[in-house]
Motif scaffolding. Structure first.
Motif, PDB file in Angstrom:
ATOM      1  N   SER A 261       1.031  -1.480  -0.186  1.00 38.48           N
ATOM      2  CA  SER A 261      -0.172  -0.256   0.387  1.00 38.48           C
ATOM      3  C   SER A 261       1.236   1.221   0.399  1.00 38.48           C
ATOM      4  N   LEU A 262       2.584   0.997  -0.222  1.00 39.89           N
ATOM      5  CA  LEU A 262       2.679   2.381   0.509  1.00 39.89           C
ATOM      6  C   LEU A 262       2.951   3.364  -1.498  1.00 39.89           C
ATOM      7  N   PRO A 263       3.587   4.439  -1.378  1.00 35.44           N
ATOM      8  CA  PRO A 263       3.879   3.898  -2.623  1.00 35.44           C
ATOM      9  C   PRO A 263       5.195   3.724  -3.484  1.00 35.44           C
ATOM     10  N   HIS A 264       5.335   3.377  -4.733  1.00 42.25           N
ATOM     11  CA  HIS A 264       6.065   2.704  -4.965  1.00 42.25           C
ATOM     12  C   HIS A 264       7.106   2.598  -4.635  1.00 42.25           C
ATOM     13  N   HIS A 265       8.009   4.530  -4.736  1.00 44.63           N
ATOM     14  CA  HIS A 265       9.019   4.854  -4.656  1.00 44.63           C
ATOM     15  C   HIS A 265       9.808   4.642  -3.407  1.00 44.63           C
ATOM     16  N   LYS A 266       9.019   4.263  -2.454  1.00 49.26           N
ATOM     17  CA  LYS A 266       9.182   4.346  -1.021  1.00 49.26           C
ATOM     18  C   LYS A 266       9.874   3.070  -0.470  1.00 49.26           C
ATOM     19  N   VAL A 267       9.326   1.648  -1.504  1.00 46.21           N
ATOM     20  CA  VAL A 267       9.556   0.241  -1.277  1.00 46.21           C
ATOM     21  C   VAL A 267      11.261  -0.412  -2.042  1.00 46.21           C
ATOM     22  N   ILE A 268      11.730  -0.729  -1.885  1.00 48.03           N
ATOM     23  CA  ILE A 268      12.557  -0.482  -2.759  1.00 48.03           C
ATOM     24  C   ILE A 268      13.093  -2.737  -2.700  1.00 48.03           C
ATOM     25  N   GLY A 269      13.354  -3.127  -3.779  1.00 44.25           N
ATOM     26  CA  GLY A 269      13.618  -4.479  -4.092  1.00 44.25           C
ATOM     27  C   GLY A 269      15.099  -4.674  -4.269  1.00 44.25           C
ATOM     28  N   LEU A 270      15.726  -5.516  -3.031  1.00 47.51           N
ATOM     29  CA  LEU A 270      17.326  -6.163  -3.369  1.00 47.51           C
ATOM     30  C   LEU A 270      17.461  -7.745  -4.405  1.00 47.51           C
ATOM     31  N   THR A 271      18.071  -7.443  -5.505  1.00 51.01           N
ATOM     32  CA  THR A 271      18.025  -8.913  -5.747  1.00 51.01           C
ATOM     33  C   THR A 271      19.981  -8.741  -5.986  1.00 51.01           C
ATOM     34  N   ILE A 272      19.906 -10.153  -6.272  1.00 47.51           N
ATOM     35  CA  ILE A 272      21.323 -10.730  -6.538  1.00 47.51           C
ATOM     36  C   ILE A 272      21.566 -11.815  -7.542  1.00 47.51           C
ATOM     37  N   SER A 273      22.739 -11.793  -8.180  1.00 42.47           N
ATOM     38  CA  SER A 273      23.063 -12.948  -8.541  1.00 42.47           C
ATOM     39  C   SER A 273      23.049 -13.970  -7.589  1.00 42.47           C
ATOM     40  N   PRO A 274      21.909 -14.931  -8.294  1.00 41.61           N
ATOM     41  CA  PRO A 274      22.535 -16.602  -7.113  1.00 41.61           C
ATOM     42  C   PRO A 274      23.600 -17.300  -6.852  1.00 41.61           C
ATOM     43  N   SER A 275      25.110 -16.887  -7.749  1.00 40.80           N
ATOM     44  CA  SER A 275      26.088 -18.050  -8.134  1.00 40.80           C
ATOM     45  C   SER A 275      27.143 -17.294  -6.816  1.00 40.80           C
ATOM     46  N   GLN A 276      26.502 -15.493  -6.765  1.00 38.15           N
ATOM     47  CA  GLN A 276      27.513 -14.047  -5.759  1.00 38.15           C
ATOM     48  C   GLN A 276      26.628 -14.445  -4.728  1.00 38.15           C
ATOM     49  N   LEU A 277      25.313 -15.221  -4.655  1.00 39.61           N
ATOM     50  CA  LEU A 277      24.467 -15.268  -2.515  1.00 39.61           C
ATOM     51  C   LEU A 277      24.597 -16.543  -2.292  1.00 39.61           C
ATOM     52  N   ASN A 278      25.294 -18.056  -3.119  1.00 40.16           N
ATOM     53  CA  ASN A 278      25.199 -18.898  -2.711  1.00 40.16           C
ATOM     54  C   ASN A 278      26.955 -18.777  -1.766  1.00 40.16           C
ATOM     55  N   GLU A 279      27.740 -17.595  -2.710  1.00 39.30           N
ATOM     56  CA  GLU A 279      29.486 -17.758  -2.165  1.00 39.30           C
ATOM     57  C   GLU A 279      29.608 -17.106  -0.661  1.00 39.30           C
ATOM     58  N   ILE A 280      28.158 -16.227  -0.765  1.00 31.96           N
ATOM     59  CA  ILE A 280      28.491 -14.789   0.090  1.00 31.96           C
ATOM     60  C   ILE A 280      27.300 -16.142   1.452  1.00 31.96           C
ATOM     61  N   ARG A 281      26.574 -16.871   1.367  1.00 33.89           N
ATOM     62  CA  ARG A 281      25.879 -17.728   1.968  1.00 33.89           C
ATOM     63  C   ARG A 281      26.482 -18.869   2.676  1.00 33.89           C
ATOM     64  N   GLN A 282      27.471 -19.709   1.941  1.00 32.70           N
ATOM     65  CA  GLN A 282      28.272 -20.480   1.829  1.00 32.70           C
ATOM     66  C   GLN A 282      29.450 -19.842   3.639  1.00 32.70           C
ATOM     67  N   GLU A 283      29.624 -18.420   3.270  1.00 36.24           N
ATOM     68  CA  GLU A 283      30.497 -18.301   4.037  1.00 36.24           C
ATOM     69  C   GLU A 283      30.258 -17.840   5.893  1.00 36.24           C
ATOM     70  N   ARG A 284      29.104 -17.159   4.969  1.00 34.70           N
ATOM     71  CA  ARG A 284      28.088 -16.900   6.618  1.00 34.70           C
ATOM     72  C   ARG A 284      27.772 -18.247   7.296  1.00 34.70           C
ATOM     73  N   LEU A 285      28.042 -19.181   6.531  1.00 33.02           N
ATOM     74  CA  LEU A 285      27.541 -20.502   7.777  1.00 33.02           C
ATOM     75  C   LEU A 285      28.977 -20.908   7.985  1.00 33.02           C
ATOM     76  N   LYS A 286      30.071 -20.779   7.149  1.00 31.56           N
ATOM     77  CA  LYS A 286      31.761 -21.192   7.844  1.00 31.56           C
ATOM     78  C   LYS A 286      31.681 -20.115   9.016  1.00 31.56           C
ATOM     79  N   SER A 287      31.332 -18.756   8.836  1.00 39.53           N
ATOM     80  CA  SER A 287      31.642 -18.354   9.901  1.00 39.53           C
ATOM     81  C   SER A 287      31.105 -18.526  11.734  1.00 39.53           C
ATOM     82  N   LEU A 288      29.867 -18.944  11.177  1.00 37.30           N
ATOM     83  CA  LEU A 288      28.896 -19.620  12.554  1.00 37.30           C
ATOM     84  C   LEU A 288      29.169 -21.034  12.795  1.00 37.30           C
ATOM     85  N   GLY A 289      30.431 -21.484  12.263  1.00 39.67           N
ATOM     86  CA  GLY A 289      30.770 -23.065  13.054  1.00 39.67           C
ATOM     87  C   GLY A 289      29.993 -23.742  11.766  1.00 39.67           C
TER      88      GLY A 289
END
Length: 285
Positions: free
Chosen positions: A199-227
């Motif tokens: 219900s918000l004006p369109h310019h007040k909501v911003i969606g973020l997307t990312i390439s699947p391969s980079q997100l995969n790398e980021i999440r793998q590093e996140r899991l490693k940091s959590l052990g």
């Protein structure tokens, strides 16, 4: 009567010296200086009469003439030279002692900086207001981070949506330092997004997307940091594709701009977000 405010330092009823404080803002600075000086005389037994928001030379003769009827001095913080010159001339005419609190400091800083001052009254208060707006925005970003409280969506200047690990929180904090109140909402297929974002004006909501391969790398590093094992479903390509597809549908339903943050620094993303936001505000969308 020209006096806007009178403040007594002492309750003594005997006739006292009077200090007139004349300012182009509210006069806080001059009053603090006078109080500090008066404290060296056990309070000085002086009466302070503050005359704020003096921005026209026509106001000055009446104030000085009134001060001349008392055992008084005039302390003033005025940035415009013409106002300072007028007070000096009027005070000399009536034999009133004056203290220019702002002028000598402005002159010295002009020499030090090698450039002219802005000569704009009330800038200190404007700077203070900007500081407090920034602090408020930072507190807002912390309070409404990661969808903690849906009420933040309608109270925010901006709402950032996206799947986990698309830098929503760092982006919100960066924007908060620009005095923009930002909430962020994680998009998860198993959890319906808050209806408020649609219900918000369109310019007040911003969606973020990312390439699947980079997100995969980021999440793998996140899991490693959590052990944790990097083979967890959270970092699997199948799960990532599912989340990104779901997020895309939510963003399309919201009709919001979508920014691809792949290989982008937070500053770069923030610049694009602010461009969208301020353009929308100007156009009143």
């Amino acid at each position: 009567m020209v006096i806007k405010e009178a403040v007594s330092i002492s309750a003594d009823v005997k006739p006292r010296p009077v200090v007139y404080i004349i300012s182009d803002s509210i006069g806080e600075t001059a009053e603090l200086v006078v109080r500090a000086a008066a404290s060296q005389f056990n309070g000085g037994n002086v009466e302070i009469r503050r005359v704020p928001y003096v921005n026209d030379t026509s106001e000055i003769p009446e104030i000085v003439e009134e001060a001349s009827h008392f055992n008084s001095l005039i302390a003033y913080t005025l940035v415009l030279p013409i106002l300072r010159e007028t007070i000096a001339a009027e005070a000399k005419k009536h034999g009133v002692i004056t203290v220019d609190i702002m002028g000598p400091t402005l002159d010295a800083l002009t020499q030090l900086e090698g450039r002219q001052p802005k000569l704009e009254p009330g800038l200190v208060r404007k700077i203070d207001q900007e500081y407090f707006r920034k602090v408020e925005a930072i507190e807002f970003a912390v309070k409404y981070d990661d969808g903690k409280d849906p009420r933040g969506i309608t109270r925010a200047d901006l709402v950032i949506i996206g799947v986990s690990r698309t830098s929503k929180t760092p982006l919100c904090m960066y924007l908060a330092h620009k005095s923009i109140k930002v909430a962020n909402v994680p998009l998860v297929p198993e959890v319906a997004p808050p209806e408020e974002i649609f219900s918000l004006p369109h310019h007040k909501v911003i969606g973020l997307t990312i390439s699947p391969s980079q997100l995969n790398e980021i999440r793998q590093e996140r899991l490693k940091s959590l052990g944790l094992t990097s083979h967890a479903d959270y970092a699997s390509m199948e799960r990532i594709l599912k989340e990104l597809d779901y997020a895309k549908k939510v963003m399309e339903k919201a009709g919001c701009p979508i920014i691809d943050v792949t290989n982008k620094a937070v500053e770069e993303t923030a610049s694009r977000v602010m461009e969208i936001y301020y353009k929308g505000e100007r156009l009143g969308r």
